[in-house]
Design a protein around this motif. Structure first.
Motif, PDB file in Angstrom:
ATOM      1  N   ALA A 101      18.721  12.048  25.920  1.00  0.00           N
ATOM      2  CA  ALA A 101      18.251  12.333  24.571  1.00  0.00           C
ATOM      3  C   ALA A 101      17.672  13.740  24.437  1.00  0.00           C
ATOM      4  CB  ALA A 101      17.210  11.288  24.153  1.00  0.00           C
ATOM      5  N   THR A 102      16.762  14.110  25.327  1.00  0.00           N
ATOM      6  CA  THR A 102      16.159  15.441  25.238  1.00  0.00           C
ATOM      7  C   THR A 102      17.186  16.544  25.467  1.00  0.00           C
ATOM      8  OG1 THR A 102      14.016  14.555  25.932  1.00  0.00           O
ATOM      9  CG2 THR A 102      14.323  16.935  26.095  1.00  0.00           C
ATOM     10  N   PRO A 103      18.066  16.446  26.491  1.00  0.00           N
ATOM     11  CA  PRO A 103      19.108  17.470  26.627  1.00  0.00           C
ATOM     12  C   PRO A 103      20.010  17.582  25.401  1.00  0.00           C
ATOM     13  CG  PRO A 103      18.935  16.241  28.661  1.00  0.00           C
ATOM     14  CD  PRO A 103      18.059  15.545  27.662  1.00  0.00           C
ATOM     15  N   LEU A 104      20.297  16.459  24.738  1.00  0.00           N
ATOM     16  CA  LEU A 104      21.136  16.519  23.546  1.00  0.00           C
ATOM     17  C   LEU A 104      20.415  17.233  22.405  1.00  0.00           C
ATOM     18  CD1 LEU A 104      22.820  12.991  23.584  1.00  0.00           C
ATOM     19  CD2 LEU A 104      23.900  15.199  24.003  1.00  0.00           C
ATOM     20  N   PHE A 105      19.128  16.963  22.247  1.00  0.00           N
ATOM     21  CA  PHE A 105      18.343  17.704  21.265  1.00  0.00           C
ATOM     22  C   PHE A 105      18.344  19.190  21.601  1.00  0.00           C
ATOM     23  CE2 PHE A 105      16.658  13.761  19.612  1.00  0.00           C
ATOM     24  CZ  PHE A 105      16.224  14.083  18.336  1.00  0.00           C
ATOM     25  N   ALA A 106      18.136  19.500  22.871  1.00  0.00           N
ATOM     26  CA  ALA A 106      18.117  20.905  23.297  1.00  0.00           C
ATOM     27  C   ALA A 106      19.472  21.564  23.049  1.00  0.00           C
ATOM     28  CB  ALA A 106      17.745  20.997  24.777  1.00  0.00           C
ATOM     29  N   GLY A 336      16.099  28.447  20.543  1.00  0.00           N
ATOM     30  CA  GLY A 336      16.626  27.196  19.999  1.00  0.00           C
ATOM     31  C   GLY A 336      16.460  26.049  20.971  1.00  0.00           C
ATOM     32  N   VAL A 337      16.807  26.291  22.251  1.00  0.00           N
ATOM     33  CA  VAL A 337      16.640  25.258  23.280  1.00  0.00           C
ATOM     34  C   VAL A 337      15.171  24.902  23.440  1.00  0.00           C
ATOM     35  CG1 VAL A 337      16.855  24.788  25.759  1.00  0.00           C
ATOM     36  CG2 VAL A 337      18.760  25.841  24.519  1.00  0.00           C
ATOM     37  N   TRP A 342      11.365  20.996  22.919  1.00  0.00           N
ATOM     38  CA  TRP A 342       9.947  20.649  22.787  1.00  0.00           C
ATOM     39  C   TRP A 342       9.753  19.545  21.744  1.00  0.00           C
ATOM     40  CZ3 TRP A 342       6.805  21.163  18.406  1.00  0.00           C
ATOM     41  CH2 TRP A 342       5.446  20.890  18.616  1.00  0.00           C
ATOM     42  N   LEU A 343      10.469  19.650  20.615  1.00  0.00           N
ATOM     43  CA  LEU A 343      10.357  18.612  19.576  1.00  0.00           C
ATOM     44  C   LEU A 343      10.745  17.247  20.143  1.00  0.00           C
ATOM     45  CD1 LEU A 343      11.884  20.421  16.456  1.00  0.00           C
ATOM     46  CD2 LEU A 343       9.511  19.678  16.740  1.00  0.00           C
ATOM     47  N   ALA A 344      11.832  17.211  20.925  1.00  0.00           N
ATOM     48  CA  ALA A 344      12.271  15.944  21.498  1.00  0.00           C
ATOM     49  C   ALA A 344      11.272  15.424  22.524  1.00  0.00           C
ATOM     50  CB  ALA A 344      13.647  16.117  22.147  1.00  0.00           C
ATOM     51  N   ALA A 345      10.772  16.328  23.367  1.00  0.00           N
ATOM     52  CA  ALA A 345       9.915  15.904  24.478  1.00  0.00           C
ATOM     53  C   ALA A 345       8.521  15.518  24.021  1.00  0.00           C
ATOM     54  CB  ALA A 345       9.824  17.031  25.513  1.00  0.00           C
ATOM     55  N   LYS A 346       7.952  16.265  23.092  1.00  0.00           N
ATOM     56  CA  LYS A 346       6.553  16.047  22.693  1.00  0.00           C
ATOM     57  C   LYS A 346       6.409  15.230  21.414  1.00  0.00           C
ATOM     58  CE  LYS A 346       5.148  18.368  26.277  1.00  0.00           C
ATOM     59  NZ  LYS A 346       4.542  17.679  27.431  1.00  0.00           N
ATOM     60  N   PRO A 347       6.660  15.796  20.219  1.00  0.00           N
ATOM     61  CA  PRO A 347       6.464  15.001  18.989  1.00  0.00           C
ATOM     62  C   PRO A 347       7.281  13.713  18.955  1.00  0.00           C
ATOM     63  CG  PRO A 347       6.712  17.323  18.447  1.00  0.00           C
ATOM     64  CD  PRO A 347       7.052  17.185  19.895  1.00  0.00           C
ATOM     65  N   PRO A 353      12.373  15.438  32.196  1.00  0.00           N
ATOM     66  CA  PRO A 353      12.524  14.888  33.544  1.00  0.00           C
ATOM     67  C   PRO A 353      11.318  15.230  34.415  1.00  0.00           C
ATOM     68  CG  PRO A 353      14.537  15.989  32.851  1.00  0.00           C
ATOM     69  CD  PRO A 353      13.506  16.306  31.817  1.00  0.00           C
ATOM     70  N   ALA A 354      10.983  14.347  35.318  1.00  0.00           N
ATOM     71  CA  ALA A 354       9.854  14.581  36.227  1.00  0.00           C
ATOM     72  C   ALA A 354      10.064  15.890  36.985  1.00  0.00           C
ATOM     73  CB  ALA A 354       9.722  13.418  37.206  1.00  0.00           C
ATOM     74  N   GLY A 355       9.031  16.712  36.998  1.00  0.00           N
ATOM     75  CA  GLY A 355       9.123  17.986  37.697  1.00  0.00           C
ATOM     76  C   GLY A 355       9.485  19.156  36.809  1.00  0.00           C
ATOM     77  N   MET A 356       9.783  18.889  35.532  1.00  0.00           N
ATOM     78  CA  MET A 356      10.102  19.959  34.589  1.00  0.00           C
ATOM     79  C   MET A 356       8.929  20.248  33.680  1.00  0.00           C
ATOM     80  SD  MET A 356      13.959  19.961  32.980  1.00  0.00           S
ATOM     81  CE  MET A 356      13.420  21.015  31.627  1.00  0.00           C
ATOM     82  N   ARG A 357       8.705  21.532  33.379  1.00  0.00           N
ATOM     83  CA  ARG A 357       7.670  21.938  32.444  1.00  0.00           C
ATOM     84  C   ARG A 357       8.317  22.353  31.126  1.00  0.00           C
ATOM     85  NH1 ARG A 357       5.543  27.052  35.233  1.00  0.00           N
ATOM     86  NH2 ARG A 357       7.820  27.331  35.316  1.00  0.00           N
ATOM     87  N   THR A 358       7.520  22.379  30.060  1.00  0.00           N
ATOM     88  CA  THR A 358       8.059  22.792  28.759  1.00  0.00           C
ATOM     89  C   THR A 358       8.602  24.207  28.815  1.00  0.00           C
ATOM     90  OG1 THR A 358       6.482  21.354  27.600  1.00  0.00           O
ATOM     91  CG2 THR A 358       7.515  23.104  26.319  1.00  0.00           C
TER      92      THR A 358
END
Length: 420
Positions: A101-106, A336-337, A342-347, A353-358
């Motif tokens: 989901a988050t990669p698709l948003f990105a 854009g990414v 960020w919108l997908a991951a946070k709001p 994924p574990a180990g990834m930062r914004t």
């Protein structure tokens, strides 16, 4: 470093060499280069560039450029479609479920961002510039999977979760790019009835040589009917269907390089996916993977000629479209990414994924800004041959600069490399 160089030689070296030869040749002797590119192989043929005479009759001319871009590149896009298809349909496919989901948003951000920057700057430059370049809006949406994966490994290390995130983004970007090519860049007047030939060929080959043998094998653990069909006929029914499908796309007015796409889902495939560039893929011997393995080296040669026939741009061609494409990629992609990721991951609470930062999203966007192969291809269909096309192609070539930006961003944001 050996593994990185091995990857380059396996997937990208011939393409790079072809592009370099083209740049050198075009800037030394542009006339002979363009004569080579448009060399006529067969005049008044059943495939090729279409021309309508004064009496309304359509004549086709098969040139070297058409042979590579419209015929042979169909195998390249078929391999890309195979990866997208497996990622969507198979068990453990990378584009299935919440993990995608988050990669698709990105990915969406990595497409809308470049479009907004490209068209926004073009609008600022005036209506004349906008009208001249507006058809090129899709060029900076492209992400070159092979080169991006290479740079992603250099920046993050092969074991970092950001590399897998990048691959998901690139695969989804490829899927969107195939749709954009089909919908927004027809090659002539649309005749959608010809798509029935493509659809019919795909459905027929699936039913007769895939579904029916498996149906007859119910309760037979040896799968005798499927095995017999595989041994006797191999990939030939699908090759015939591919030829028919390709011809249907040409006659329908869609870009024929996409003509093999309807046949890919009809080919027998494994029941799970290991992911693009995975070593495990080499040990799969279902028919779809065997066809991909068989096409690997021919496609490398095809990419050499693609680079040779499309990257030959004179440096004097650099102009507004160059900077628009480059701005869309180098500015629109990272931001854009970052924004959509960020919108997908946070709001939206989908997480990373574990180990990834914004902030890793921004670095991923910098890596994904390498458009090269697909950006070059879209530029060649978005504009007719001439100054605007050449300038746009130069922007696609300059997108290699994103590699240095990505490496710099990785150091600036203190990316911790993780190795396998």
């Amino acid at each position: 470093m050996y593994r990185v160089w091995n990857f380059v030689t396996n997937y990208s070296l011939l393409l790079i060499l072809g592009a370099l030869f083209a740049l050198i040749w075009a800037n030394i002797d542009a006339h002979s280069y363009h004569a080579f590119v448009e060399f006529v192989l067969i005049d008044d043929f059943f495939i090729g560039h279409a021309h309508t005479d004064d009496h309304g009759h359509v004549h086709r001319t098969l040139t070297l450029h058409y042979l590579v871009n419209d015929v042979l590149m169909a195998f390249f896009f078929a391999i890309a479609a195979k990866e997208v298809w497996e990622a969507i349909i198979l068990r453990n496919g990378s584009l299935r479920g919440k993990k995608a989901a988050t990669p698709l948003f990105a990915t969406a951000g990595g497409m809308f961002g470049p479009i907004a920057v490209y068209l926004g700057i073009a609008t600022f430059l005036g209506s004349d510039t906008l009208s001249a370049v507006s058809r090129g809006w899709a060029i900076p949406t492209a992400t070159d999977i092979a080169f991006s994966y290479l740079v992603g490994r250099l920046v993050f290390g092969a074991g970092h979760p950001a590399v897998r995130f990048l691959l998901l983004l690139a695969i989804a970007d490829d899927a969107a790019g195939l749709i954009i090519l089909a919908v927004f860049y027809p090659t002539g007047d649309l005749a959608p009835q010809w798509l029935l030939l493509s659809l019919g060929a795909s459905v027929a080959v699936f039913l007769l040589f895939n579904w029916l043998p498996r149906r007859m094998d119910r309760g037979d653990q040896l799968r005798s009917h499927s095995t017999r069909v595989r041994k006797l006929l191999s990939y030939w029914p699908y090759a015939v269907a591919g030829v028919l499908s390709w011809y249907g796309f040409q006659q329908a007015g869609l870009h024929p390089s996409l003509g093999l796409l309807p046949v890919v889902p009809a080919i027998p495939h494994a029941d799970r996916a290991f992911g693009i560039f995975s070593e495990a893929e080499t040990h799969l011997h279902d028919l779809l993977n065997d066809i991909e393995h068989m096409l690997k080296h021919p496609v490398e040669i095809i990419l050499f000629f693609f680079g040779l026939l499309n990257a030959g741009v004179e440096f004097s061609a650099i102009s507004a479209p160059t900077w628009l494409v480059l701005s869309g990629l180098l500015i629109g992609k990272p931001f854009g990414v970052l924004l959509f990721g960020w919108l997908a991951a946070k709001p939206f609470g989908l997480g990373l994924p574990a180990g990834m930062r914004t902030v890793d999203l921004f670095v991923i966007g910098c890596v994904a800004a390498i458009g090269f192969t697909v950006a070059l291809f879209i530029a060649s269909v978005a504009f007719p041959a001439g100054a605007v096309q050449d300038a746009a192609k130069m922007g696609a070539l300059f997108s290699f600069g994103a590699a240095m930006i990505a490496i710099g961003a990785g150091r600036l944001f203190r990316v911790q490399k993780q190795h396998l």
